[in-house]
Scaffold this active site. Structure first.
Site, short mmCIF file in Angstrom:
data_model
loop_
_atom_site.label_atom_id
_atom_site.label_comp_id
_atom_site.label_asym_id
_atom_site.label_seq_id
_atom_site.Cartn_x
_atom_site.Cartn_y
_atom_site.Cartn_z
N ASP A 44 0.82 -1.22 0.00
CA ASP A 44 0.00 0.00 0.00
C ASP A 44 0.85 1.27 0.00
O ASP A 44 0.67 2.16 0.85
CB ASP A 44 -0.92 0.03 1.24
CG ASP A 44 -1.70 -1.26 1.44
OD1 ASP A 44 -2.12 -1.86 0.44
OD2 ASP A 44 -1.89 -1.66 2.60
N GLU A 81 -11.41 0.00 -3.27
CA GLU A 81 -10.58 0.56 -2.19
C GLU A 81 -9.37 1.25 -2.82
O GLU A 81 -9.29 1.37 -4.04
CB GLU A 81 -10.12 -0.54 -1.22
CG GLU A 81 -9.25 -1.61 -1.87
CD GLU A 81 -8.93 -2.78 -0.94
OE1 GLU A 81 -9.43 -2.84 0.19
OE2 GLU A 81 -8.17 -3.67 -1.37
#
Ligand code: FUB
Length: 338
Positions: free
Chosen positions: A31, A237
């Site tokens: 991420d 997301e």
């Protein structure tokens, strides 16, 4: 987030075909939120660990406990790991699952934004501050009021800072309507309008929202909002925002179809029109990225699970150049050569 079968993958061959290598290989990272601070590249990743928690569709096996900040002189340069920047035990309101973070700088203070679950198992988003881009960061006592779900991404535009956030399934966004939580709320039916990512302007002190959270609309090429059953294009997301040639590029993961896509608009609030795929699927279930310009070249930071030989919750951060085409589109990147 289910585990994918990996016994069919030849990892030696895959690693030869990979277009880039992990930025670090002494820890697992995911991420990546990349920024240029003080002339250097700083990457704010999740710090993946093997916590021994069984896989489930809520992503409980993503049981991360802390954040490390990485930095380098150039995207291709050696990355320095600055050690633990923030640990869940030092966040009064947070109990578990330190998921995808981001950072921002305003007037010499650095802000680390991060989601975590509280004791009631509900995600909120918190902020911690430091005088250094590498931390350590000191967390505020309470999460940001009115925040919810996961994956904060903070974007500065003309002196204002906006936070984009949200994620469905394990990220709990499906439980919210009009910024209110109810377990009775569910993901819309396939023929209904998809849930949108969320955005809010940050307050001057960067520690609260300055306005009610808004839902972002992503339209198709005909100006119709994407539907919940459009799994190859709808938001799942991993929000990110960058500005190119005066246009706002909102990019995100489609989750269960494993794509990083983008949509373009004229305002940081949208609406945005879907334009295409930035990154084809990587090894591992999740895909999450950031986009950053450094010395005139644009880069995509992303992750895959090649170093862990396909373990979905043990990922590694990578970087590769990204190309904007003359018509404003972004060239699709294949993470592995044919
Ligand atoms: O790292 C945990 C979660 O996996 C992130 O919050 C999502 O974006 C996905 O990458």
């Amino acid at each position: 987030m289910p585990e994918e079968p990996i016994d069919h993958i030849d990892f030696e061959d895959l690693n030869k075909r990979a277009i880039s290598s992990p930025l670090v290989n002494h820890i697992y990272t995911a991420d990546p939120s990349a920024h240029v601070f003080e002339g250097r590249i700083y990457v704010y990743p999740s710090h993946d660990i093997e916590a021994g928690i069984p896989f489930d569709d809520l992503g409980s096996h993503f049981a991360m406990e802390d954040y490390h900040v990485l930095s380098m002189d150039t995207p291709e340069g050696k990355a320095t790991d600055h050690g633990v920047a923030l640990h869940v035990k030092d966040v009064p309101w947070a109990k578990r699952q330190m998921w995808a973070p981001d950072a921002a700088c305003k007037e010499g203070t650095y802000y680390l934004y991060f989601p975590a679950k509280k004791a009631d198992n509900i995600f909120q988003i918190g902020v911690a501050t430091s005088k250094s881009p590498s931390g350590p960061f000191i967390a505020e006592a309470e999460p940001i009021q009115g925040s919810y779900s996961i994956d904060p991404a903070v974007f500065e535009d003309e002196g204002k800072y906006y936070m984009y956030f949200g994620g469905i399934w394990g990220g709990q966004l499906q439980s919210y309507r009009n910024n209110t939580y109810s377990e009775a709320n569910e993901e819309p039916l396939p023929n209904e309008v998809a849930l949108g990512p969320r955005v809010a302007l940050l307050s001057n002190d960067m520690k609260q929202f300055a306005e009610p959270v808004r839902e972002i609309v992503i339209n198709d090429e005909h100006g119709k909002p994407l539907l919940a059953g459009d799994n190859e294009r709808r938001f799942f997301e991993a929000s990110w925002m960058h500005k190119y040639n005066g246009k706002y590029y909102f990019s995100y993961s489609t989750g269960d179809t494993h794509l990083i896509c983008y949509a373009v608009g004229d305002s940081p609030y949208g609406p945005f029109t879907y334009r295409g795929v930035i990154l084809n699927p990587v090894v591992g279930w999740t895909s999450h990225h950031s986009i950053m310009e450094f010395q005139g070249t644009w880069y995509l930071f992303y992750h895959d699970s090649s170093l862990s030989k396909g373990v979905t919750h043990l990922r590694s951060v990578k970087a590769t150049p990204l190309t904007h085409m003359p018509d404003g589109s972004i060239q699709t990147i294949d993470p592995y050569r044919a």
